[in-house]
Design a protein around this motif. Sequence first.
Motif, short mmCIF file in Angstrom:
data_model
loop_
_atom_site.label_atom_id
_atom_site.label_comp_id
_atom_site.label_asym_id
_atom_site.label_seq_id
_atom_site.Cartn_x
_atom_site.Cartn_y
_atom_site.Cartn_z
N SER A 1 0.83 -1.18 0.00
CA SER A 1 0.00 0.00 0.00
C SER A 1 0.87 1.24 0.00
CB SER A 1 -0.94 -0.03 1.20
OG SER A 1 -0.52 0.80 2.20
N LYS A 2 0.40 2.29 -0.63
CA LYS A 2 1.12 3.56 -0.69
C LYS A 2 0.41 4.52 0.24
CE LYS A 2 2.52 2.87 -5.43
NZ LYS A 2 2.42 3.35 -6.79
N THR A 3 0.88 4.60 1.46
CA THR A 3 0.25 5.49 2.43
C THR A 3 1.13 6.68 2.69
OG1 THR A 3 1.21 4.28 4.27
CG2 THR A 3 -0.99 3.61 3.58
N CYS A 4 0.52 7.76 3.06
CA CYS A 4 1.25 8.99 3.35
C CYS A 4 1.24 9.19 4.86
CB CYS A 4 0.56 10.15 2.65
SG CYS A 4 1.56 11.61 2.53
N ARG A 5 2.40 9.22 5.46
CA ARG A 5 2.51 9.43 6.90
C ARG A 5 3.44 10.59 7.17
NH1 ARG A 5 1.67 4.32 10.28
NH2 ARG A 5 0.55 3.04 8.83
N PRO A 6 3.26 11.27 8.29
CA PRO A 6 4.18 12.35 8.60
C PRO A 6 5.60 11.81 8.77
CG PRO A 6 2.35 12.27 10.17
CD PRO A 6 2.22 11.08 9.27
N SER A 7 6.56 12.54 8.25
CA SER A 7 7.95 12.14 8.35
C SER A 7 8.49 12.48 9.73
CB SER A 7 8.80 12.86 7.31
OG SER A 7 8.34 12.57 6.03
N PRO A 8 9.14 11.51 10.40
CA PRO A 8 9.74 11.86 11.68
C PRO A 8 10.91 12.81 11.44
CG PRO A 8 10.29 9.60 11.06
CD PRO A 8 9.35 10.12 10.04
N SER A 9 11.06 13.82 12.29
CA SER A 9 12.14 14.78 12.09
C SER A 9 13.48 14.20 12.51
CB SER A 9 11.85 16.06 12.87
OG SER A 9 11.66 15.76 14.23
N THR A 10 13.45 13.23 13.40
CA THR A 10 14.68 12.56 13.83
C THR A 10 14.41 11.06 13.89
OG1 THR A 10 14.10 12.74 16.16
CG2 THR A 10 15.43 14.51 15.23
N VAL A 11 15.48 10.31 13.97
CA VAL A 11 15.37 8.86 14.09
C VAL A 11 15.98 8.47 15.43
CG1 VAL A 11 16.07 6.65 13.13
CG2 VAL A 11 15.57 8.54 11.60
N ASP A 12 15.19 7.80 16.28
CA ASP A 12 15.75 7.37 17.55
C ASP A 12 16.35 5.96 17.37
OD1 ASP A 12 13.57 5.60 17.63
OD2 ASP A 12 12.40 6.94 18.90
N ALA A 13 16.86 5.41 18.44
CA ALA A 13 17.56 4.13 18.38
C ALA A 13 16.67 2.97 17.93
CB ALA A 13 18.18 3.81 19.74
N GLU A 14 15.35 3.13 18.02
CA GLU A 14 14.43 2.06 17.61
C GLU A 14 14.42 1.87 16.09
OE1 GLU A 14 10.60 3.20 18.95
OE2 GLU A 14 10.96 2.62 21.01
N TRP A 15 14.67 2.93 15.33
CA TRP A 15 14.57 2.89 13.88
C TRP A 15 15.87 2.45 13.24
CZ3 TRP A 15 10.02 3.32 11.48
CH2 TRP A 15 8.97 3.94 12.15
N THR A 16 15.78 1.64 12.20
CA THR A 16 16.92 1.20 11.42
C THR A 16 16.72 1.69 9.99
OG1 THR A 16 17.12 -0.81 12.74
CG2 THR A 16 18.17 -0.83 10.57
N VAL A 17 17.78 2.22 9.39
CA VAL A 17 17.70 2.61 7.99
C VAL A 17 17.86 1.34 7.16
CG1 VAL A 17 18.79 3.92 6.14
CG2 VAL A 17 18.62 4.90 8.44
N ARG A 18 16.84 1.01 6.39
CA ARG A 18 16.86 -0.21 5.58
C ARG A 18 17.47 0.02 4.20
NH1 ARG A 18 16.34 -4.73 8.05
NH2 ARG A 18 15.34 -5.64 6.28
N GLN A 19 17.14 1.16 3.59
CA GLN A 19 17.71 1.47 2.28
C GLN A 19 17.56 2.94 1.96
OE1 GLN A 19 15.80 -0.56 -0.97
NE2 GLN A 19 13.76 0.09 -0.39
N VAL A 20 18.44 3.40 1.08
CA VAL A 20 18.37 4.75 0.54
C VAL A 20 18.46 4.59 -0.97
CG1 VAL A 20 19.47 7.02 0.49
CG2 VAL A 20 19.56 5.65 2.57
N VAL A 21 17.41 4.99 -1.68
CA VAL A 21 17.35 4.74 -3.12
C VAL A 21 16.79 5.93 -3.88
CG1 VAL A 21 17.12 2.22 -2.92
CG2 VAL A 21 15.09 3.64 -2.88
N PRO A 22 17.28 6.12 -5.12
CA PRO A 22 16.63 7.13 -5.97
C PRO A 22 15.29 6.58 -6.45
CG PRO A 22 18.47 6.09 -7.13
CD PRO A 22 18.43 5.51 -5.74
N ARG A 23 14.29 7.44 -6.49
CA ARG A 23 12.94 7.00 -6.88
C ARG A 23 12.33 8.02 -7.84
NH1 ARG A 23 10.44 2.44 -4.29
NH2 ARG A 23 8.76 3.26 -5.53
#
Length: 89
Positions: free
Chosen positions: A2-24
């Motif tokens: 699904s393509k949902t729109c959610r507010p972007s967190p301004s920071t990433v705490d220790a719970e979050w892991t960066v899975r990928q960074v990709v051009p889209r």
Amino acid sequence: MSKTCRPSPSTVDAEWTVRQVVPRSDWDAAVEPCPTCGDDVDRRESHYQVELDRKRTPGQEMKLTRERRLLSFCDEACATAWLDSAASP
């Protein structure tokens, strides 16, 4: 997926892991502000996407054990700047 729109967190705490960074491009018709510079990011055009992932503790009514957030950035420089600031203590 699904393509949902959610507010972007301004920071990433220790719970979050960066899975990928990709051009889209051509993701959907939504426009949202870049978390780094605040410029509008039209997701139908070329941009960079950062995928964040974290484990969630499911409740009785919730079966999902992972939560995912997608952040849209103007370009690679904004994505890199945001990731660098998120990695700093």
